[in-house]
Design an enzyme around this catalytic site. Structure first.
Site, PDB file in Angstrom:
ATOM      1  N   ASP A  91     -17.630   1.837 -41.157  1.00  0.00           N
ATOM      2  CA  ASP A  91     -16.393   2.389 -40.605  1.00  0.00           C
ATOM      3  C   ASP A  91     -16.419   3.889 -40.864  1.00  0.00           C
ATOM      4  O   ASP A  91     -17.288   4.386 -41.591  1.00  0.00           O
ATOM      5  CB  ASP A  91     -15.170   1.754 -41.272  1.00  0.00           C
ATOM      6  CG  ASP A  91     -13.932   1.787 -40.370  1.00  0.00           C
ATOM      7  OD1 ASP A  91     -13.642   0.759 -39.739  1.00  0.00           O
ATOM      8  OD2 ASP A  91     -13.277   2.850 -40.299  1.00  0.00           O
ATOM      9  N   VAL A 144     -19.528   6.349 -34.872  1.00  0.00           N
ATOM     10  CA  VAL A 144     -20.439   5.970 -33.786  1.00  0.00           C
ATOM     11  C   VAL A 144     -20.523   7.020 -32.688  1.00  0.00           C
ATOM     12  O   VAL A 144     -21.324   6.881 -31.762  1.00  0.00           O
ATOM     13  CB  VAL A 144     -20.055   4.601 -33.173  1.00  0.00           C
ATOM     14  CG1 VAL A 144     -20.192   3.490 -34.192  1.00  0.00           C
ATOM     15  CG2 VAL A 144     -18.666   4.642 -32.547  1.00  0.00           C
ATOM     16  N   ASN A 195     -18.059  -3.551 -32.835  1.00  0.00           N
ATOM     17  CA  ASN A 195     -16.611  -3.690 -32.770  1.00  0.00           C
ATOM     18  C   ASN A 195     -15.894  -2.360 -32.568  1.00  0.00           C
ATOM     19  O   ASN A 195     -14.710  -2.339 -32.225  1.00  0.00           O
ATOM     20  CB  ASN A 195     -16.105  -4.351 -34.058  1.00  0.00           C
ATOM     21  CG  ASN A 195     -14.607  -4.535 -34.063  1.00  0.00           C
ATOM     22  OD1 ASN A 195     -14.052  -5.262 -33.236  1.00  0.00           O
ATOM     23  ND2 ASN A 195     -13.929  -3.856 -34.972  1.00  0.00           N
ATOM     24  N   TYR A 218      -9.303   3.307 -21.269  1.00  0.00           N
ATOM     25  CA  TYR A 218      -9.700   2.166 -22.092  1.00  0.00           C
ATOM     26  C   TYR A 218     -10.272   1.044 -21.228  1.00  0.00           C
ATOM     27  O   TYR A 218     -11.303   0.445 -21.571  1.00  0.00           O
ATOM     28  CB  TYR A 218      -8.489   1.670 -22.881  1.00  0.00           C
ATOM     29  CG  TYR A 218      -8.783   0.573 -23.872  1.00  0.00           C
ATOM     30  CD1 TYR A 218      -9.508   0.827 -25.031  1.00  0.00           C
ATOM     31  CD2 TYR A 218      -8.328  -0.726 -23.660  1.00  0.00           C
ATOM     32  CE1 TYR A 218      -9.761  -0.171 -25.955  1.00  0.00           C
ATOM     33  CE2 TYR A 218      -8.579  -1.736 -24.583  1.00  0.00           C
ATOM     34  CZ  TYR A 218      -9.297  -1.452 -25.725  1.00  0.00           C
ATOM     35  OH  TYR A 218      -9.549  -2.440 -26.633  1.00  0.00           O
ATOM     36  N   LYS A 258     -14.057  -0.475 -21.450  1.00  0.00           N
ATOM     37  CA  LYS A 258     -14.338  -1.882 -21.722  1.00  0.00           C
ATOM     38  C   LYS A 258     -15.080  -2.551 -20.559  1.00  0.00           C
ATOM     39  O   LYS A 258     -15.927  -3.428 -20.784  1.00  0.00           O
ATOM     40  CB  LYS A 258     -13.038  -2.621 -22.039  1.00  0.00           C
ATOM     41  CG  LYS A 258     -12.426  -2.239 -23.374  1.00  0.00           C
ATOM     42  CD  LYS A 258     -13.358  -2.529 -24.546  1.00  0.00           C
ATOM     43  CE  LYS A 258     -12.656  -2.395 -25.894  1.00  0.00           C
ATOM     44  NZ  LYS A 258     -13.534  -2.723 -27.031  1.00  0.00           N
ATOM     45  N   ALA A 271      -4.732  -9.522 -29.977  1.00  0.00           N
ATOM     46  CA  ALA A 271      -4.960 -10.081 -31.311  1.00  0.00           C
ATOM     47  C   ALA A 271      -4.075  -9.320 -32.290  1.00  0.00           C
ATOM     48  O   ALA A 271      -4.202  -8.107 -32.433  1.00  0.00           O
ATOM     49  CB  ALA A 271      -6.430  -9.964 -31.706  1.00  0.00           C
TER      50      ALA A 271
END
Length: 260
Positions: free
Chosen positions: A49, A77, A103, A168, A172, A201
């Site tokens: 992270d 990343v 992730n 976004y 994706k 989620a």
């Protein structure tokens, strides 16, 4: 009436002997839930992270709840040097990497006509290009060992439209396309690459950054009338990483009723 949340299922040793690297696994979201579940399923895990304090707290919490502490390594990343460093640390620390779970992702809300280049670029850089960088860094290792598994985290927004989410959703959808193309290239090396596509989620961070009105609206779209628990998404990731999914590659598995 929303459907009741099921009980947390017991582990079945699905990843016994496996090594797993997971990005963006600090905090309370899908990455953390996947790290905990992978540990419970017998894997040796490294989590990464960009937040050092939260990364340490996540590792300590996993150890407290499972009896096994994951390795940790800081990584942004969006920085190639960080990605290369994470790949090297994972190979050195774990001995080899059987499973990579990408992730890392970044969201945001903005009308398209008001969206700045910076808003567009940062979401694409973390969510899509970050996934690409991690795959590019880890695939040579998996090719050399003649096997491996990659699971990418996509979203139902790669399929369906939502206001204020053009950047976004585009990122994706790109993760989905990247998954399919990479899977075709990697298949001859005994590497399978799939993605999960969650909708909603529920976790603490989402509660802090999303209005109650929007959460209620999104929840109302779900067939079960409730958001998923993060571990319900993690369970599907674990399935894709396990030997129960040996003939699946290039697939995007919807963990939601909201494909359209």
């Amino acid at each position: 009436m929303p459907a009741p949340t099921p009980a947390y299922p017991p582990a079945h040793n699905l990843l016994a002997g496996k090594t797993v690297l997971i990005t963006a696994a600090a905090g309370t979201g899908i990455g953390f839930a996947t790290a905990k579940r992978a540990t419970e399923e017998g894997a040796t895990v490294m989590i990464s992270d960009i937040h050092e304090r939260r990364l340490g707290e996540a590792a300590a919490r996993i150890e407290a709840e499972t009896g096994r502490k994951p390795l940790t390594h800081l990584c942004n990343v969006t920085r190639q040097a960080d990605v290369d460093g994470l790949a090297a640390a994972a190979i050195a620390g774990l001995g080899h990497v059987d499973v990579l779970v990408n992730n890392a992702g970044l969201g945001g809300s903005a009308p398209l006509v008001e969206m700045t280049d910076e808003q567009w670029n940062v979401v694409l850089d973390v969510t899509l290009t970050g996934t690409f960088r991690m795959m590019r860094a880890m695939l040579p290792h998996m090719m050399a060992q003649k096997g491996g598994i990659i699971v990418n985290n996509a979203s139902v927004l790669g399929w369906r439209a939502q206001k204020l989410q053009a950047h976004y959703a585009a990122a994706k959808a790109g993760v989905m396309a990247l998954t399919r193309c990479a899977a075709v290239e990697a298949a001859e090396h005994n590497i399978r690459i799939n993605a999960v596509s969650p909708s909603l989620a529920m976790h603490e961070f989402l509660n802090r950054v999303t209005s109650d009105e929007l959460l209620a609206q999104l929840t109302s779209r779900e067939a079960y009338g409730r958001a998923a628990e993060t571990w319900e998404i993690a369970n599907v990731i674990i399935f894709l990483a396990s030997e129960y999914a040996t003939y699946m590659t290039g697939e995007v598995v919807s963990v939601s009723s909201q494909r359209a």
